[in-house]
Scaffold this active site. Structure first.
Site, PDB file in Angstrom:
ATOM      1  N   HIS A 108       0.851  -1.188   0.000  1.00  0.00           N
ATOM      2  CA  HIS A 108       0.000   0.000   0.000  1.00  0.00           C
ATOM      3  C   HIS A 108       0.888   1.240   0.000  1.00  0.00           C
ATOM      4  CE1 HIS A 108      -3.857  -2.015   0.656  1.00  0.00           C
ATOM      5  NE2 HIS A 108      -3.117  -2.911   1.296  1.00  0.00           N
ATOM      6  N   ALA A 133      10.427 -22.508   6.347  1.00  0.00           N
ATOM      7  CA  ALA A 133       9.121 -22.300   6.973  1.00  0.00           C
ATOM      8  C   ALA A 133       8.985 -20.871   7.487  1.00  0.00           C
ATOM      9  CB  ALA A 133       8.938 -23.282   8.124  1.00  0.00           C
ATOM     10  N   ALA A 151      14.393 -20.299   7.852  1.00  0.00           N
ATOM     11  CA  ALA A 151      13.068 -20.232   8.463  1.00  0.00           C
ATOM     12  C   ALA A 151      12.891 -18.951   9.258  1.00  0.00           C
ATOM     13  CB  ALA A 151      12.856 -21.449   9.367  1.00  0.00           C
ATOM     14  N   LYS A 174      25.953 -16.871   4.860  1.00  0.00           N
ATOM     15  CA  LYS A 174      27.134 -17.473   4.240  1.00  0.00           C
ATOM     16  C   LYS A 174      26.888 -17.739   2.760  1.00  0.00           C
ATOM     17  CE  LYS A 174      26.872 -22.431   5.072  1.00  0.00           C
ATOM     18  NZ  LYS A 174      27.470 -23.524   5.777  1.00  0.00           N
TER      19      LYS A 174
END
Length: 180
Positions: A108, A133, A151, A174
């Protein structure tokens, strides 16, 4: 490349027409049990593109638009991933997307009087990238070939090829070197 989309315009009205159709398709897909081929066929209707038989999509599958989501071959999309694709999401071949990933190509505008107006910036995820995840990929970013997003990371800028990034905001941890 940033495009702006304003409420109440012809372009926005067209998006809303497609969205009304696709949200029903997404809801139908996410209810009941479906075979892998049925899932791909349903996602083909949502994206209006062929989904390769080597691609695996776990339910629930979520998108806010669908027509600007482009999925390569040998892709794995885990459950509960969300694709905010109005600005375009391009997923290369052999990409792995972990559970609860959010990939957004829409933002937005910051100016209060235009807050409900949209900024569209495509997201590119190159071949063999792996999104862990609960990652968040923000509008306009590029995930390089063979890159890994750890994750929980929030990606706010481009990720170079052959690197591992993590954190909030994500930064390079890395470089990946192929072992013989």
């Amino acid at each position: 490349m940033t495009k702006k989309m304003n409420l109440g315009t012809e372009a926005y009205d067209q998006v809303e027409k497609i969205n009304q159709i696709n949200q029903k398709l997404v809801q139908e897909l996410n209810t009941g049990a479906h075979e892998p081929n049925e899932i791909r066929q349903a996602v083909e209707k949502i994206t209006n593109e062929k989904i390769d038989s080597t691609t695996e999509i776990r339910l629930p599958f979520r998108t806010d638009f669908g027509r600007n989501l482009h999925i390569g071959k040998k892709v794995y999309i885990s459950s509960c991933s969300m694709f905010v694709d109005l600005g375009g999401i391009y997923i290369g071949d052999k990409v792995l997307i972990g559970p609860n990933a959010t990939i957004a190509s829409v933002n937005h505008q910051v100016q209060p009087s235009k807050r409900r107006h949209l900024e569209l910036k495509p997201v590119y995820i190159h071949d063999n990238a792996w999104l862990g995840a609960n990652v968040t990929i923000t509008p306009g970013t590029v995930i390089g070939e063979n890159a890994v997003v750890a994750a929980g990371a929030v990606v706010t800028r481009n990720v170079p090829a052959n690197t591992i990034v993590g954190g909030v905001p994500a930064s390079v941890i890395k470089t990946i070197k192929e072992k013989n």
